[in-house]
Design an enzyme around this catalytic site. Structure first.
Site, mmCIF file in Angstrom:
data_model
loop_
_atom_site.group_PDB
_atom_site.id
_atom_site.type_symbol
_atom_site.label_atom_id
_atom_site.label_comp_id
_atom_site.label_asym_id
_atom_site.label_seq_id
_atom_site.Cartn_x
_atom_site.Cartn_y
_atom_site.Cartn_z
ATOM 1 N N TRP A 198 0.819 -1.218 0.000
ATOM 2 C CA TRP A 198 0.000 0.000 0.000
ATOM 3 C C TRP A 198 0.849 1.263 0.000
ATOM 4 O O TRP A 198 0.326 2.351 -0.208
ATOM 5 C CB TRP A 198 -0.906 0.021 1.251
ATOM 6 C CG TRP A 198 -0.116 -0.291 2.495
ATOM 7 C CD1 TRP A 198 -0.012 -1.517 3.100
ATOM 8 C CD2 TRP A 198 0.731 0.583 3.231
ATOM 9 N NE1 TRP A 198 0.847 -1.460 4.166
ATOM 10 C CE2 TRP A 198 1.322 -0.165 4.266
ATOM 11 C CE3 TRP A 198 1.068 1.933 3.133
ATOM 12 C CZ2 TRP A 198 2.209 0.363 5.195
ATOM 13 C CZ3 TRP A 198 1.959 2.475 4.046
ATOM 14 C CH2 TRP A 198 2.519 1.699 5.065
ATOM 15 N N ASN A 199 2.151 1.148 0.310
ATOM 16 C CA ASN A 199 2.868 2.392 0.624
ATOM 17 C C ASN A 199 3.143 3.277 -0.588
ATOM 18 O O ASN A 199 3.225 4.494 -0.458
ATOM 19 C CB ASN A 199 4.122 2.125 1.464
ATOM 20 C CG ASN A 199 5.158 1.292 0.775
ATOM 21 O OD1 ASN A 199 4.854 0.595 -0.179
ATOM 22 N ND2 ASN A 199 6.377 1.346 1.251
ATOM 23 N N LYS A 248 -2.389 -7.972 -7.678
ATOM 24 C CA LYS A 248 -3.261 -7.977 -6.498
ATOM 25 C C LYS A 248 -2.820 -6.806 -5.628
ATOM 26 O O LYS A 248 -1.709 -6.778 -5.122
ATOM 27 C CB LYS A 248 -3.056 -9.304 -5.755
ATOM 28 C CG LYS A 248 -4.159 -9.709 -4.834
ATOM 29 C CD LYS A 248 -4.328 -8.872 -3.580
ATOM 30 C CE LYS A 248 -3.318 -9.152 -2.498
ATOM 31 N NZ LYS A 248 -3.600 -8.413 -1.235
ATOM 32 N N GLY A 274 6.600 -6.152 -0.385
ATOM 33 C CA GLY A 274 5.931 -6.043 0.912
ATOM 34 C C GLY A 274 6.873 -6.472 2.009
ATOM 35 O O GLY A 274 8.093 -6.344 1.884
ATOM 36 N N SER A 275 6.295 -7.006 3.068
ATOM 37 C CA SER A 275 7.094 -7.324 4.250
ATOM 38 C C SER A 275 7.910 -8.597 4.039
ATOM 39 O O SER A 275 7.580 -9.452 3.225
ATOM 40 C CB SER A 275 6.165 -7.510 5.447
ATOM 41 O OG SER A 275 5.307 -8.612 5.203
ATOM 42 N N GLU A 330 10.770 -7.868 -3.282
ATOM 43 C CA GLU A 330 11.204 -6.529 -2.838
ATOM 44 C C GLU A 330 10.651 -6.346 -1.433
ATOM 45 O O GLU A 330 9.464 -6.079 -1.258
ATOM 46 C CB GLU A 330 10.651 -5.451 -3.782
ATOM 47 C CG GLU A 330 11.182 -5.527 -5.212
ATOM 48 C CD GLU A 330 12.594 -4.949 -5.360
ATOM 49 O OE1 GLU A 330 13.142 -4.422 -4.387
ATOM 50 O OE2 GLU A 330 13.137 -5.053 -6.471
ATOM 51 N N LEU A 331 11.530 -6.510 -0.428
ATOM 52 C CA LEU A 331 11.035 -6.603 0.950
ATOM 53 C C LEU A 331 11.462 -5.403 1.802
ATOM 54 O O LEU A 331 11.855 -4.381 1.269
ATOM 55 C CB LEU A 331 11.503 -7.933 1.547
ATOM 56 C CG LEU A 331 11.226 -9.160 0.663
ATOM 57 C CD1 LEU A 331 11.719 -10.438 1.310
ATOM 58 C CD2 LEU A 331 9.743 -9.264 0.319
ATOM 59 N N CYS A 387 10.300 1.811 2.077
ATOM 60 C CA CYS A 387 11.177 0.667 2.341
ATOM 61 C C CYS A 387 12.628 1.116 2.442
ATOM 62 O O CYS A 387 13.375 0.635 3.279
ATOM 63 C CB CYS A 387 11.017 -0.377 1.247
ATOM 64 S SG CYS A 387 11.132 0.317 -0.399
ATOM 65 N N GLU A 400 12.327 -3.266 11.483
ATOM 66 C CA GLU A 400 12.085 -2.090 10.645
ATOM 67 C C GLU A 400 11.084 -1.192 11.384
ATOM 68 O O GLU A 400 10.020 -1.658 11.786
ATOM 69 C CB GLU A 400 11.494 -2.559 9.304
ATOM 70 C CG GLU A 400 11.168 -1.432 8.341
ATOM 71 C CD GLU A 400 10.529 -1.937 7.034
ATOM 72 O OE1 GLU A 400 9.846 -2.982 7.045
ATOM 73 O OE2 GLU A 400 10.725 -1.263 5.995
HETATM 74 P P1 NAP Z 1 2.632 -6.869 3.576
HETATM 75 O O1 NAP Z 1 1.802 -6.908 4.778
HETATM 76 O O2 NAP Z 1 3.653 -7.928 3.419
HETATM 77 O O3 NAP Z 1 1.644 -6.867 2.335
HETATM 78 C C1 NAP Z 1 2.105 -6.761 1.009
HETATM 79 C C2 NAP Z 1 1.126 -7.464 0.079
HETATM 80 O O4 NAP Z 1 1.221 -8.863 0.323
HETATM 81 C C3 NAP Z 1 -0.318 -7.086 0.323
HETATM 82 O O5 NAP Z 1 -0.988 -7.078 -0.911
HETATM 83 C C4 NAP Z 1 -0.807 -8.213 1.210
HETATM 84 O O6 NAP Z 1 -2.180 -8.371 1.124
HETATM 85 C C5 NAP Z 1 -0.063 -9.392 0.615
HETATM 86 N N1 NAP Z 1 0.130 -10.537 1.507
HETATM 87 C C6 NAP Z 1 0.398 -10.533 2.832
HETATM 88 N N2 NAP Z 1 0.522 -11.793 3.294
HETATM 89 C C7 NAP Z 1 0.353 -12.613 2.229
HETATM 90 C C8 NAP Z 1 0.355 -14.023 2.036
HETATM 91 N N3 NAP Z 1 0.591 -14.862 3.063
HETATM 92 N N4 NAP Z 1 0.119 -14.514 0.803
HETATM 93 C C9 NAP Z 1 -0.120 -13.676 -0.243
HETATM 94 N N5 NAP Z 1 -0.139 -12.340 -0.122
HETATM 95 C C10 NAP Z 1 0.093 -11.807 1.095
HETATM 96 O O7 NAP Z 1 3.418 -5.468 3.453
HETATM 97 P P2 NAP Z 1 2.824 -4.006 3.534
HETATM 98 O O8 NAP Z 1 2.581 -3.691 4.954
HETATM 99 O O9 NAP Z 1 1.730 -3.807 2.562
HETATM 100 O O10 NAP Z 1 4.070 -3.144 2.975
HETATM 101 C C11 NAP Z 1 5.055 -2.632 3.809
HETATM 102 C C12 NAP Z 1 6.330 -3.445 3.682
HETATM 103 O O11 NAP Z 1 6.734 -3.478 2.330
HETATM 104 C C13 NAP Z 1 7.492 -2.816 4.434
HETATM 105 O O12 NAP Z 1 8.232 -3.834 5.065
HETATM 106 C C14 NAP Z 1 8.300 -2.175 3.331
HETATM 107 O O13 NAP Z 1 9.657 -1.977 3.663
HETATM 108 C C15 NAP Z 1 8.105 -3.154 2.222
HETATM 109 N N6 NAP Z 1 8.366 -2.545 0.903
HETATM 110 C C16 NAP Z 1 9.467 -2.917 0.205
HETATM 111 C C17 NAP Z 1 9.756 -2.322 -1.005
HETATM 112 C C18 NAP Z 1 10.986 -2.673 -1.783
HETATM 113 O O14 NAP Z 1 11.090 -2.254 -2.930
HETATM 114 N N7 NAP Z 1 11.921 -3.409 -1.236
HETATM 115 C C19 NAP Z 1 8.889 -1.358 -1.516
HETATM 116 C C20 NAP Z 1 7.751 -1.009 -0.796
HETATM 117 C C21 NAP Z 1 7.499 -1.622 0.423
HETATM 118 P P3 NAP Z 1 -3.044 -8.918 2.402
HETATM 119 O O15 NAP Z 1 -2.663 -8.054 3.539
HETATM 120 O O16 NAP Z 1 -4.461 -8.762 1.964
HETATM 121 O O17 NAP Z 1 -2.664 -10.355 2.564
#
Ligand code: NAP
Length: 457
Positions: free
Chosen positions: A136-137, A160, A212-213, A234-235, A268, A362
């Site tokens: 979402w960020n 998604k 994501g995370s 990309e975490l 991130c 983080e």
């Molecule tokens: P998140 O909770 O991991 O969610 C990311 C996406 O994954 C959402 O669409 C989420 O949807 C989905 N998801 C979560 N658990 C899942 C599972 N078990 N199976 C399939 N899909 C799943 O992360 P966030 O809170 O949205 O984003 C913040 C994180 O992203 C931070 O740690 C940030 O540093 C990292 N980030 C990294 C980068 C990079 O380029 N390295 C860029 C941006 C953000 P649901 O919640 O509906 O499951």
């Protein structure tokens, strides 16, 4: 299949909730996947110039609807409007960049033969249908980073969005419809985690890009690996900001504030740990704390706002509880922070030892940790003492020191004497637990292609 409806906007600044969007049915998902498989075969044969023209038109749609795109992101996740506008522009730039450079990036690469006659080339073929799971960020930029190069290479894309981003993701799909992308080439899917597990395992899909995370990335990466699929992950990150042999601290303090507060502290690759050489620690920290203390969270729709709410009340609660745990484990509070709803004020912590739980976590919000380093080697040691390896920032007047320290840092990116330098042509990605693979630049389009060898005698 779950019948819950988790895709919903809840404006973090006001609490106003939008209508829920239900998960797609199994029948709908099957239609989308089989449609994408069929569409991709034609799309790959269309030729790179025609694909580029679609990306160009999608970029134009982003710009033509700039304010609508930006205010939608503000409503969904609370980022300050000035940054939302910049994000939409950047996303348009990414589409333009791959439109303009894909032909060169995808051109055959000859290999100089060591022996024998004839030729050898690497051809870059589309892989097929690629799934993106997005955070979402940065609701537009993250999708553009993954979708633009994938589409340019001839792949079809399913993405998604995060649960709070049903409207921004709809706008992205609208951009490609308006751009006359062939039906099925890009599709937004509102799927549950269970449904995603099935899609990741589907043999008709060729790859998965996850942003994501670390926690969710490990699950998605495991599922994709189990079904032998190419992945990009990309975490998260806890990027170090090193203040080394630099004489003029004032611009460095400004850069530190900017790097910590970008996206209200939810980037991130935002700087999260500030590591300062002993002899300038006190001066730097005093100025840094002073500047952060002057910045209060405000209305994200106000052009002057630098710090908005966090993305949700839950996100702000998580940050507040991390600060509380850090203090219980012995951290010293240099700037106390507080939470009201989804709004979290700036904070600064010191004396965070390796035994403190937040040392390896983080902090996703406007709270910084400062570390005192005895010398350059100690600064590098502290910087690398993290499971993450996304970006890093090095401030020094000594070019040789910058080069030496960059070599020693275990990160995917090193920015020397500057922040906010991300650009379409610069590859983005991490090492260690921050992920696998690269997005943007020439490297970004190489992830979801088959590097086919053609050896001719
Ligand atoms: P998140 O909770 O991991 O969610 C990311 C996406 O994954 C959402 O669409 C989420 O949807 C989905 N998801 C979560 N658990 C899942 C599972 N078990 N199976 C399939 N899909 C799943 O992360 P966030 O809170 O949205 O984003 C913040 C994180 O992203 C931070 O740690 C940030 O540093 C990292 N980030 C990294 C980068 C990079 O380029 N390295 C860029 C941006 C953000 P649901 O919640 O509906 O499951």
């Amino acid at each position: 299949m779950s019948s819950a409806a988790p895709f919903r906007v809840v404006n973090p600044a006001t609490g106003a909730a939008g209508s829920p969007h239900p998960y797609a049915s199994e029948t709908e998902l099957e239609e989308v996947i089989s449609g994408a498989v069929a569409a991709q075969k034609l799309w790959a044969r269309t030729g790179v110039q025609a694909r580029a023209a679609v990306l160009k038109r999608a970029a134009r749609f982003h710009r033509d609807h700039l304010r609508d795109f930006a205010t939608t992101a503000v409503r969904e996740m609370g980022k300050p409007i000035s940054q939302a506008l910049a994000e939409v522009e950047f996303s348009a730039d990414i589409n333009d960049y791959y439109a303009e450079n894909a032909a060169a990036f995808l051109a055959d690469e000859p290999i100089a033969l060591q022996q024998g006659s004839g030729t050898a080339v690497i051809r870059k073929q589309a892989l097929g249908v690629v799934l993106g799971i997005m955070p979402w960020n940065f609701p537009y930029y993250q999708v553009a980073r993954f979708a633009a190069p994938s589409l340019a290479a001839g792949n079809a894309v399913l993405f998604k969005p995060a649960p709070q981003c049903p409207d921004s993701s709809r706008l992205i799909a609208d951009a490609f419809t308006a751009a006359a992308a062939p039906e099925g080439v890009l599709h937004r899917i509102l799927a549950s985690e269970d449904q995603l597990a099935g899609i990741i395992g589907d043999r008709r899909l060729a790859g998965v890009s996850f942003t994501g995370s670390e926690r969710a990335g490990a699950i998605v990466g495991g599922l994709a690996g189990g079904s032998v699929k190419k992945t990009v992950l990309e975490l998260g990150g806890s990027d170090p900001f090193l203040v080394l042999d630099v004489a003029d601290l004032a611009p460095v303090v400004d850069a530190a504030v900017e790097a910590r507060l970008d996206n209200s502290g939810q980037s991130c690759n935002g700087a999260k740990r500030f590591i300062i050489l002993e002899d300038r620690y006190d001066r730097f920290v005093q100025a840094f704390v002073g500047k952060l203390a002057d910045i209060a969270p405000g209305d994200p729709l106000d052009d002057a706002t630098v710090l908005g709410p966090l993305s949700s009340v839950r996100a702000a609660e998580t940050l507040a509880s991390q600060v509380e745990r850090a203090v219980t484990a012995g951290a010293k509070v240099l700037l106390p922070s507080s939470r009201t709803g989804a709004f979290h004020t700036c904070g600064v912590l010191a004396d965070v030892t390796g035994a403190n739980p937040v040392h390896h976590e983080e902090l996703f919000g406007p709270v910084a940790i400062v570390y005192r380093a005895a010398d350059e080697a100690d600064a590098v040691r502290i910087a690398n003492d993290t499971p993450f390896g996304l970006g890093s920032y090095v401030f020094t007047d000594d070019a040789a020191q910058a080069n030496r320290v960059a070599n020693a840092l275990e990160t995917g990116m090193v920015y020397v004497n500057g922040v906010g330098l991300d650009a379409v042509e610069l590859p983005f990605g991490g090492s260690k637990r921050s992920g696998v693979g690269r997005e943007l630049g020439a490297l970004g389009i190489r992830e979801f292609v088959n590097h086919q060898l053609i050896r001719t005698v």
